[in-house]
Design a protein around this motif. Structure first.
Motif, PDB file in Angstrom:
ATOM      1  N   ILE A 148      -1.441   0.128  13.416  1.00 40.91           N
ATOM      2  CA  ILE A 148      -1.492  -1.323  12.654  1.00 40.91           C
ATOM      3  C   ILE A 148      -0.221  -2.201  13.189  1.00 40.91           C
ATOM      4  O   ILE A 148       0.846  -1.843  13.049  1.00 40.91           O
ATOM      5  N   ALA A 161      -5.533  -3.654  15.656  1.00 38.23           N
ATOM      6  CA  ALA A 161      -5.639  -3.581  14.410  1.00 38.23           C
ATOM      7  C   ALA A 161      -4.425  -4.519  13.768  1.00 38.23           C
ATOM      8  O   ALA A 161      -3.231  -4.123  14.012  1.00 38.23           O
ATOM      9  N   PRO A 165       2.742   2.790  11.278  1.00 36.00           N
ATOM     10  CA  PRO A 165       1.853   3.663  10.656  1.00 36.00           C
ATOM     11  C   PRO A 165       2.540   4.238   9.412  1.00 36.00           C
ATOM     12  O   PRO A 165       3.526   3.599   9.183  1.00 36.00           O
ATOM     13  N   SER A 166       1.976   4.794   8.636  1.00 35.16           N
ATOM     14  CA  SER A 166       2.403   5.329   7.527  1.00 35.16           C
ATOM     15  C   SER A 166       3.962   6.068   7.521  1.00 35.16           C
ATOM     16  O   SER A 166       3.711   6.684   8.518  1.00 35.16           O
ATOM     17  N   THR A 188       0.960  -1.288   0.060  1.00 36.91           N
ATOM     18  CA  THR A 188      -0.152  -0.048   0.046  1.00 36.91           C
ATOM     19  C   THR A 188       1.029   1.294  -0.039  1.00 36.91           C
ATOM     20  O   THR A 188       0.868   2.118  -0.980  1.00 36.91           O
ATOM     21  N   VAL A 189       1.654   1.406   1.178  1.00 37.79           N
ATOM     22  CA  VAL A 189       2.443   2.667   1.229  1.00 37.79           C
ATOM     23  C   VAL A 189       3.758   2.104   2.113  1.00 37.79           C
ATOM     24  O   VAL A 189       3.636   1.121   2.624  1.00 37.79           O
ATOM     25  N   TYR A 190       4.600   3.127   2.224  1.00 37.22           N
ATOM     26  CA  TYR A 190       5.758   2.725   3.068  1.00 37.22           C
ATOM     27  C   TYR A 190       5.341   2.851   4.667  1.00 37.22           C
ATOM     28  O   TYR A 190       4.498   3.907   4.936  1.00 37.22           O
ATOM     29  N   SER A 215      -4.397   0.366   3.447  1.00 39.09           N
ATOM     30  CA  SER A 215      -5.233  -0.516   3.685  1.00 39.09           C
ATOM     31  C   SER A 215      -6.674  -0.382   4.017  1.00 39.09           C
ATOM     32  O   SER A 215      -6.840   0.834   4.716  1.00 39.09           O
ATOM     33  N   ARG A 274       3.226  12.017  15.954  1.00 36.10           N
ATOM     34  CA  ARG A 274       1.494  11.541  16.162  1.00 36.10           C
ATOM     35  C   ARG A 274       1.152  11.253  17.606  1.00 36.10           C
ATOM     36  O   ARG A 274       1.942  11.172  18.454  1.00 36.10           O
ATOM     37  N   GLY A 282      -7.767   7.672  11.903  1.00 43.52           N
ATOM     38  CA  GLY A 282      -7.696   7.949  10.325  1.00 43.52           C
ATOM     39  C   GLY A 282      -9.053   8.569  10.018  1.00 43.52           C
ATOM     40  O   GLY A 282      -8.877   9.079   8.781  1.00 43.52           O
TER      41      GLY A 282
HETATM   42  O1  TXA Z   1      -1.781   0.506   4.569  1.00 40.70           O
HETATM   43  C1  TXA Z   1      -1.617   0.714   5.725  1.00 40.70           C
HETATM   44  O2  TXA Z   1      -2.795   0.619   6.636  1.00 40.70           O
HETATM   45  C2  TXA Z   1      -0.304   1.351   6.146  1.00 40.70           C
HETATM   46  C3  TXA Z   1       0.688   0.499   5.797  1.00 40.70           C
HETATM   47  C4  TXA Z   1       2.041   1.042   6.525  1.00 40.70           C
HETATM   48  O3  TXA Z   1       0.354  -0.902   6.297  1.00 40.70           O
HETATM   49  N1  TXA Z   1      -0.546   1.780   7.380  1.00 40.70           N
HETATM   50  C5  TXA Z   1      -1.330   2.981   7.960  1.00 40.70           C
HETATM   51  O4  TXA Z   1      -1.204   3.254   9.091  1.00 40.70           O
HETATM   52  O5  TXA Z   1      -1.968   3.468   7.096  1.00 40.70           O
HETATM   53  P1  TXA Z   1      -1.699   4.512   9.847  1.00 40.70           P
HETATM   54  O6  TXA Z   1      -1.416   4.775  11.173  1.00 40.70           O
HETATM   55  O7  TXA Z   1      -1.432   5.617   9.003  1.00 40.70           O
HETATM   56  O8  TXA Z   1      -3.249   4.354   9.787  1.00 40.70           O
HETATM   57  C6  TXA Z   1      -3.867   3.493  10.743  1.00 40.70           C
HETATM   58  C7  TXA Z   1      -5.148   3.844  11.246  1.00 40.70           C
HETATM   59  C8  TXA Z   1      -5.246   4.684  11.961  1.00 40.70           C
HETATM   60  O9  TXA Z   1      -5.828   5.712  11.609  1.00 40.70           O
HETATM   61  C9  TXA Z   1      -5.745   4.271  13.486  1.00 40.70           C
HETATM   62  O10 TXA Z   1      -6.745   5.003  13.848  1.00 40.70           O
HETATM   63  C10 TXA Z   1      -6.481   2.733  12.945  1.00 40.70           C
HETATM   64  O11 TXA Z   1      -5.798   2.425  11.914  1.00 40.70           O
HETATM   65  N2  TXA Z   1      -6.519   2.090  14.006  1.00 40.70           N
HETATM   66  C11 TXA Z   1      -5.256   1.229  14.431  1.00 40.70           C
HETATM   67  N3  TXA Z   1      -5.563   0.416  15.467  1.00 40.70           N
HETATM   68  C12 TXA Z   1      -7.010   0.839  15.468  1.00 40.70           C
HETATM   69  C13 TXA Z   1      -7.726   0.152  16.627  1.00 40.70           C
HETATM   70  N4  TXA Z   1      -7.380  -0.379  17.341  1.00 40.70           N
HETATM   71  N5  TXA Z   1      -9.161   0.427  16.522  1.00 40.70           N
HETATM   72  C14 TXA Z   1      -9.559   1.401  15.463  1.00 40.70           C
HETATM   73  N6  TXA Z   1      -8.883   1.843  14.724  1.00 40.70           N
HETATM   74  C15 TXA Z   1      -7.550   1.713  14.768  1.00 40.70           C
END
Ligand code: TXA
Ligand code: MG
Length: 321
Positions: free
Chosen positions: A61, A115, A138-139, A31-33, A177, A54, A220
């Motif tokens: 994730i 997640a 995270p990204s 998806t992304v780095y 994702s 952050r 997100g």
């Molecule tokens: O494609 C992707 O998902 C990328 C690559 C690196 O895997 N990762 C990504 O992570 O986009 P990030 O941190 O930019 O976005 C993760 C999102 C956050 O908005 C967060 O709120 C949500 O996932 N998230 C993580 N854990 C959660 C949880 N326990 N409950 C609800 N939302 C969650």
């Protein structure tokens, strides 16, 4: 940049060692780095938050490389989750499940859920496998900025605050994702992404429901996110374009497909008008645009079906002021 390394076998092993010792590694996924650290090491995860700037209420994730890891991290795996992981992992789908105590609170921002996703990028899978631990990531962008689709974008924004940046070229999907949470027989959509919701619905034989919780549950879903510095305006139609363009200085028009004979500066996000190509080019184009000194960027919307949902979600966030 000394920390920017091609993702050779040797360098992936070296990066895995950095993860094991509690360091930070930026790595490619499909998806992304991502900006990764040992998901089970609270101090290592704390560094992710520091380096990204952050807020601590935004959970991460956790990336895994084998199905067996789900049971280590999740207390409970509902039937819908099992079906989805069997069908779509490895791939651009994240599942939010009740967490086990082994996952430190900082990783999930204190939430009772975690997640989890199994990425399909071979470098990501190797890195997780060699590290021998799930990787929280995270990204790999400063908080609120556009997610990176190349290692160079990571190097330019996070620089030497990351121990290693593994370079494997452009990420193929280009948007993050899809995040869903199965609860009580229903599946809720927390973020549209690289896996079209329609495909999930087809496999489950039922509708995915919109999530109506608050922004803290899935940050997100914060309104402004993924934002380039250059102001971005989503057009409703062509008359919008001509009316608004007259009000600004140097502007760019972003189009989902080629269209010739327009005056003004124009860029196409896809040569074929294909949503997959639009998604793959979107973030890289936003990075480039930020270096070109436009006063404003106009963009024509795409239909909100398939990947179009993720594309419009990111564009609206990029446009929110
Ligand atoms: O494609 C992707 O998902 C990328 C690559 C690196 O895997 N990762 C990504 O992570 O986009 P990030 O941190 O930019 O976005 C993760 C999102 C956050 O908005 C967060 O709120 C949500 O996932 N998230 C993580 N854990 C959660 C949880 N326990 N409950 C609800 N939302 C969650
Ligand atoms: Mg992000």
């Amino acid at each position: 940049m000394r920390n920017l390394l091609p993702a050779t076998e040797e360098n992936v092993r070296k990066a895995a060692e950095v993860i094991r010792r509690g360091g930070l590694v930026a790595f490619p996924t499909e998806t992304v780095y991502g900006l990764g650290a040992d998901a089970l090491n609270a101090e290592a995860v704390a560094r992710i938050f520091e380096v990204k700037g952050r807020p601590k209420f935004d959970p991460l994730i956790v990336h895994i490389a084998s199905l067996g890891d789900v049971r280590r991290l999740a207390e409970e795996v509902p039937e819908e989750a099992r079906i989805l992981m069997e069908r779509f992992w490895p791939g651009p789908l994240t599942l939010v499940l009740p967490k086990r105590d082994i996952v430190p609170p900082i990783t999930t921002a204190g939430l009772p859920t975690v997640a989890i996703r199994m990425p399909s990028h071979p470098v990501a899978l190797k890195l997780i496998g060699y590290a021998g631990t799930p990787i929280a990531a995270p990204s790999a962008n400063p908080f609120g900025y556009v997610s990176p689709t190349t290692a160079r974008q990571v190097a330019e924004t996070l620089g030497d605050r990351v121990d290693v940046i593994l370079d494997a070229g452009r990420t193929p999907i280009g948007v993050e994702s899809t995040i869903v949470m199965p609860v009580g027989g229903e599946v809720f959509l927390l973020r549209p992404g690289g896996l079209p919701v329609e495909e999930i619905e087809e496999v489950l034989g039922k509708k995915v429901k919109p999530y109506e919780g608050d922004g803290v549950m899935a940050p997100g879903t914060l309104k402004r996110h993924y934002s380039p510095r250059t102001p971005l305006i989503i057009l409703r139609d062509w008359s919008d374009y001509y009316r608004l363009r007259a009000r600004y200085g140097r502007s760019l028009l972003l189009l989902p497909r080629p269209l010739y004979g327009l005056d003004g500066e124009v860029r196409f996000l896809s040569e074929r008008g294909d949503l997959r190509e639009v998604a793959a080019n979107l973030f890289s184009t936003l990075y480039e645009i930020d270096r070109m000194g436009y006063e404003v960027v106009f963009v024509l919307p795409v239909p909100e079906v398939g990947l179009g949902r993720a594309i419009m979600n990111r564009l609206r966030k990029a446009a929110a002021r």
